[in-house]
Design a protein around this motif. Sequence first.
Motif: not given
Lengths: 371, 123
Positions: A20, A32, A36-38, A298, A300, B30-34, B58
Amino acid sequence: MNNELRKTPLYDLHTELGGKLVPFAGYAMPVQYQSGIVHEHLHTREAVGVFDVSHMGQLVVRGSGAAAGLEELLPIDIDALEINQQCYAVMTTEDGGILDDLIITRWAEDEFFLVVNAATAAADIAHLQKRLRGSDIRVLGQQALLAVQGPMAGEILGELSPAIRALTFMHGMRTELLGEECYITRSGYTGEDGFEISIPAQVVDTFTRKLLEDGRIQMIGLGARDTLRLEAGLCLYGADMDRTTSPVEAGLLWSIGKCRRPGGTKVGGFLGADIVLAHIVEGVSRRRVGFTVQGRIPVRTGTDLVDEAGNVVGRVTSGGYGPTLGAGIGMGYVDRGYEKAGTELQALVRGKIIPITVAKTPFVPQRYYRG
Amino acid sequence: MKNVRFSDSHEWFAAEGDVVTVGITDYAQSQLGDVVYVELPEEGAELTAGDEVAVIESVKAAGDISIPFDATVLAVNDALEGDPELVNRDPMGEGWFMRVRLAKEGDLETLLNAGAYADLVGG
């Protein structure tokens, strides 16, 4: 918008792998990939992740006065750097702020390799050109940069070049990897053992694809790079420190060579030294700290930190979710008196009070290879 | 048979009579991610059309859920507290957010049907 963005030599690979792509420091960079990031974060902690960091600036400073000149810009002991040894440094401003942070490697008696942040590279080059008139400053525009990070990195790259097994943290060497000439250092930005590889741009795509044939290796995006470095307690320039923060306020006193501090053999002598030395001697009115969050929420960047009475005593500069910990973590600046580990504070998130605790960093143990 | 509708901000609404289950679409997750954290309203809360009624965080970003009609919260999905990644794994099922009672039946009719929503997200 994408037309204006620069592409690294791995752009096609990022796209093929479902990366992405987002604008980052003028480049289209993968935040990512599909997993995915995790997942990418945990994979790096457990196996090996490869990061395209070709957007970062790679510079070579060369000249008979280079070492002395660089000591006027970087508060480190450059004389003590052996050939192929590297060192983290902040580049200070005249006001004792931080122009950038970088890794400097001594390539030869009078030749140094600098890796600087992408967003600040142009300003760094201008600064170096202005301040180091006797030195030749070269931008390695045809070199890509890969970070290969994780507990299996030494084993996997050691199979390709046995000589690199002997490298210890913050040392580098020239070597051949999969038939390509590289400069490899044992360093990184994840808290894990790992390497950074400077490799010619025209071969990096082929090289990376060959690496990825090993099932233990995955590409990792900037999203996980950020969560990994945050867990490792490492600062991000532009977020956790900048021109308005001194290295002492930023908790980077450790990066100032002992000989450059008060009482040292080469005390001061760098830009902004009067202010930085005063901060060392007199202390600072605010300091960067880490914090843990009760629960997963989170907290931020930009969130205010308040004391029990509701007074704002700090602000978050990096914050979010730490996948290894499964909890919220962050760092930020707090007023003097609140910097001690264990201090209870509160973060205001959407009007809700979230308890946080000032904590020592790194949040996860660093696992550098020191031999 | 449930009547499932969609908003152009990527929420889904599954109605049985005047009871509507609310979640986010597969495209949205899917756009947001985890997803690492979901903040839900209180049971019994009165929601007004257009209000942000839930927050979804996310790793990279925070987003919010709004509903396009007046409603009362009947139940929230407590499982999301301990396992917010349910939203990623099963956004149209186990990853539901809340169940509400519509103030006025028929409020869903102005929303997108499955075909129109599929067109919106390109497939």
